[in-house]
Scaffold this active site. Structure first.
Site, PDB file in Angstrom:
ATOM      1  N   ARG A 151      65.488  32.766  24.562  1.00  0.00           N
ATOM      2  CA  ARG A 151      65.726  31.403  24.050  1.00  0.00           C
ATOM      3  C   ARG A 151      65.042  31.260  22.689  1.00  0.00           C
ATOM      4  O   ARG A 151      64.382  32.189  22.200  1.00  0.00           O
ATOM      5  CB  ARG A 151      65.188  30.362  25.032  1.00  0.00           C
ATOM      6  CG  ARG A 151      63.686  30.326  25.071  1.00  0.00           C
ATOM      7  CD  ARG A 151      63.141  29.251  25.977  1.00  0.00           C
ATOM      8  NE  ARG A 151      61.725  29.061  25.724  1.00  0.00           N
ATOM      9  CZ  ARG A 151      60.846  28.596  26.601  1.00  0.00           C
ATOM     10  NH1 ARG A 151      61.249  28.241  27.806  1.00  0.00           N
ATOM     11  NH2 ARG A 151      59.577  28.455  26.267  1.00  0.00           N
ATOM     12  N   ASP A 189      62.604  39.833  27.946  1.00  0.00           N
ATOM     13  CA  ASP A 189      61.914  38.557  28.197  1.00  0.00           C
ATOM     14  C   ASP A 189      61.412  38.537  29.634  1.00  0.00           C
ATOM     15  O   ASP A 189      61.866  39.324  30.461  1.00  0.00           O
ATOM     16  CB  ASP A 189      62.879  37.376  27.959  1.00  0.00           C
ATOM     17  CG  ASP A 189      62.158  36.099  27.533  1.00  0.00           C
ATOM     18  OD1 ASP A 189      61.408  35.543  28.355  1.00  0.00           O
ATOM     19  OD2 ASP A 189      62.342  35.657  26.383  1.00  0.00           O
ATOM     20  N   ASP A 199      57.334  41.830  30.409  1.00  0.00           N
ATOM     21  CA  ASP A 199      56.170  40.975  30.161  1.00  0.00           C
ATOM     22  C   ASP A 199      55.351  41.695  29.098  1.00  0.00           C
ATOM     23  O   ASP A 199      54.726  42.725  29.374  1.00  0.00           O
ATOM     24  CB  ASP A 199      55.364  40.784  31.443  1.00  0.00           C
ATOM     25  CG  ASP A 199      54.085  39.971  31.217  1.00  0.00           C
ATOM     26  OD1 ASP A 199      53.752  39.670  30.046  1.00  0.00           O
ATOM     27  OD2 ASP A 199      53.416  39.642  32.207  1.00  0.00           O
ATOM     28  N   VAL A 200      55.341  41.158  27.879  1.00  0.00           N
ATOM     29  CA  VAL A 200      54.718  41.882  26.763  1.00  0.00           C
ATOM     30  C   VAL A 200      53.227  42.124  26.969  1.00  0.00           C
ATOM     31  O   VAL A 200      52.664  43.046  26.366  1.00  0.00           O
ATOM     32  CB  VAL A 200      54.938  41.162  25.402  1.00  0.00           C
ATOM     33  CG1 VAL A 200      56.406  41.132  25.019  1.00  0.00           C
ATOM     34  CG2 VAL A 200      54.315  39.769  25.402  1.00  0.00           C
ATOM     35  N   TYR A 249      45.760  29.828  19.375  1.00  0.00           N
ATOM     36  CA  TYR A 249      47.032  30.170  18.721  1.00  0.00           C
ATOM     37  C   TYR A 249      46.793  30.652  17.287  1.00  0.00           C
ATOM     38  O   TYR A 249      47.315  31.697  16.867  1.00  0.00           O
ATOM     39  CB  TYR A 249      47.941  28.940  18.731  1.00  0.00           C
ATOM     40  CG  TYR A 249      49.353  29.190  18.247  1.00  0.00           C
ATOM     41  CD1 TYR A 249      50.308  29.739  19.093  1.00  0.00           C
ATOM     42  CD2 TYR A 249      49.735  28.862  16.950  1.00  0.00           C
ATOM     43  CE1 TYR A 249      51.612  29.955  18.665  1.00  0.00           C
ATOM     44  CE2 TYR A 249      51.026  29.066  16.506  1.00  0.00           C
ATOM     45  CZ  TYR A 249      51.966  29.617  17.366  1.00  0.00           C
ATOM     46  OH  TYR A 249      53.254  29.826  16.925  1.00  0.00           O
ATOM     47  N   LYS A 303      47.530  34.345  15.658  1.00  0.00           N
ATOM     48  CA  LYS A 303      48.473  34.542  14.558  1.00  0.00           C
ATOM     49  C   LYS A 303      47.801  35.171  13.329  1.00  0.00           C
ATOM     50  O   LYS A 303      48.437  35.937  12.601  1.00  0.00           O
ATOM     51  CB  LYS A 303      49.161  33.215  14.214  1.00  0.00           C
ATOM     52  CG  LYS A 303      50.061  32.673  15.341  1.00  0.00           C
ATOM     53  CD  LYS A 303      51.181  33.632  15.706  1.00  0.00           C
ATOM     54  CE  LYS A 303      52.145  33.080  16.742  1.00  0.00           C
ATOM     55  NZ  LYS A 303      53.223  34.019  17.095  1.00  0.00           N
ATOM     56  N   VAL A 352      59.578  25.235  13.606  1.00  0.00           N
ATOM     57  CA  VAL A 352      60.962  25.610  13.910  1.00  0.00           C
ATOM     58  C   VAL A 352      61.399  24.824  15.145  1.00  0.00           C
ATOM     59  O   VAL A 352      60.635  24.713  16.114  1.00  0.00           O
ATOM     60  CB  VAL A 352      61.079  27.124  14.203  1.00  0.00           C
ATOM     61  CG1 VAL A 352      62.545  27.519  14.350  1.00  0.00           C
ATOM     62  CG2 VAL A 352      60.405  27.948  13.114  1.00  0.00           C
ATOM     63  N   THR A 363      62.590  24.564  18.380  1.00  0.00           N
ATOM     64  CA  THR A 363      62.804  25.423  19.557  1.00  0.00           C
ATOM     65  C   THR A 363      62.149  24.726  20.747  1.00  0.00           C
ATOM     66  O   THR A 363      61.416  23.744  20.577  1.00  0.00           O
ATOM     67  CB  THR A 363      62.127  26.803  19.400  1.00  0.00           C
ATOM     68  OG1 THR A 363      60.707  26.625  19.466  1.00  0.00           O
ATOM     69  CG2 THR A 363      62.518  27.500  18.117  1.00  0.00           C
TER      70      THR A 363
END
Ligand code: NAD
Length: 248
Positions: free
Chosen positions: A24, A45, A71-72, A158, A162, A191, A193
């Site tokens: 998504r 994903d 699952d990363v 977060y 990043k 963005v 989403t």
């Protein structure tokens, strides 16, 4: 002027791509754009139903898209998919990410670790697992953020993840250059989403000169450029796609 969602060429024909978090949001736009430019795309994903449905939708439109559960943050999950990628990968888009907000004084250790596991360690695991399968001429694209270049109060874990992605991108670019693999980061602004909560996004848009969220297709257009030979002299870069946010 053509829309960024209208791919100009088949410049990725014959290339094999893997997009994490592709079920998504931006990841789905990256999958669609890479496929529309001719790549065979693995959509990976944790969301099995949404991922399979998106892959099926794109196959119905004539694209070559295969869903893989991933699952990363899980080393074993990467090992499981690499056995499905025996013929190699030319393009890796490390896009999967999660977000929560809390002032540092109220952040829980469990939530901090979970976010860094997915957003940063997951990207390291992806590069470590997939780079050995990549031939010369391949491209890795890591999705950072404007908050990988500028601090954001309330976004401690977060923002830390990043900024970490920028460092990881530079190290990977230096280490993989001798194998002809380029590694770049994209720093999107806000963005539209499922991740972006309009209430939380207000201040971001106030500080964005173009005064709107990006469409996911506007990030996907830059992913496709960095994936292609059109960016053949770019590596170790962090590219803002942010409506001017970082120009302030
Ligand atoms: N939305 C924004 O405003 C914005 C801005 C800058 C950067 N980003 C970054 O862009 C990337 C995509 O975000 P989005 O806006 O599309 O968010 P989203 O929440 O819509 O999509 C994220 C996707 O990642 C998947 N995912 C989450 N954890 C995973 C895991 N452990 N393994 C595999 N997949 C997992 C989710 O299932 C989902 O499909 C993220 O890295 C995000 O941090 C987003």
């Amino acid at each position: 002027m053509s829309s960024p969602s209208s791919p100009p060429t088949q410049r990725l024909s014959g290339r094999r791509a893997l997009v994490t978090g592709g079920a998504r949001g931006q990841g789905a736009a990256h999958v669609e754009r890479l496929a529309a430019e001719g790549a065979a795309v693995y959509l990976a994903d944790v969301l099995d139903d949404a991922g399979e449905a998106e892959a099926e939708r794109l196959r119905s439109a004539g694209h070559d898209v295969t869903f893989l559960h991933l699952d990363v943050a899980d080393e074993d999950s990467w090992a499981a998919i690499t056995s499905r990628l025996g013929d190699g990968v030319d393009i890796l888009v490390n896009n999967a990410g999660i977000l929560h907000t809390a002032p540092l004084g109220e952040e829980s250790l469990a939530a901090w670790r979970e976010l860094l596991d997915v957003n940063l360690t997951g990207m390291f695991l992806g590069i470590r697992a997939i780079a050995p399968l990549m031939p010369s001429g391949s491209s890795i694209i890591n999705i950072s953020s404007i908050f990988g270049r500028a601090g954001a109060a309330g976004f401690g874990a977060y923002t830390t993840s990043k900024f970490g992605i920028i460092g990881l991108t530079r190290v990977a670019a230096l280490e993989l250059a001798e194998r002809g693999i380029r590694v770049n980061a994209i720093c999107p602004g806000g963005v539209a989403t499922p991740m972006s909560d309009p209430n939380r996004g207000g201040p971001i848009i106030d500080d964005t000169p173009l005064r709107r969220y990006a469409r996911a297709t506007e990030i996907a257009a830059v992913v496709a450029f960095l994936a292609s030979a059109d960016s053949s002299y770019m590596t170790g870069a962090e590219v803002p796609v942010d409506g001017g946010y970082l120009a302030r």
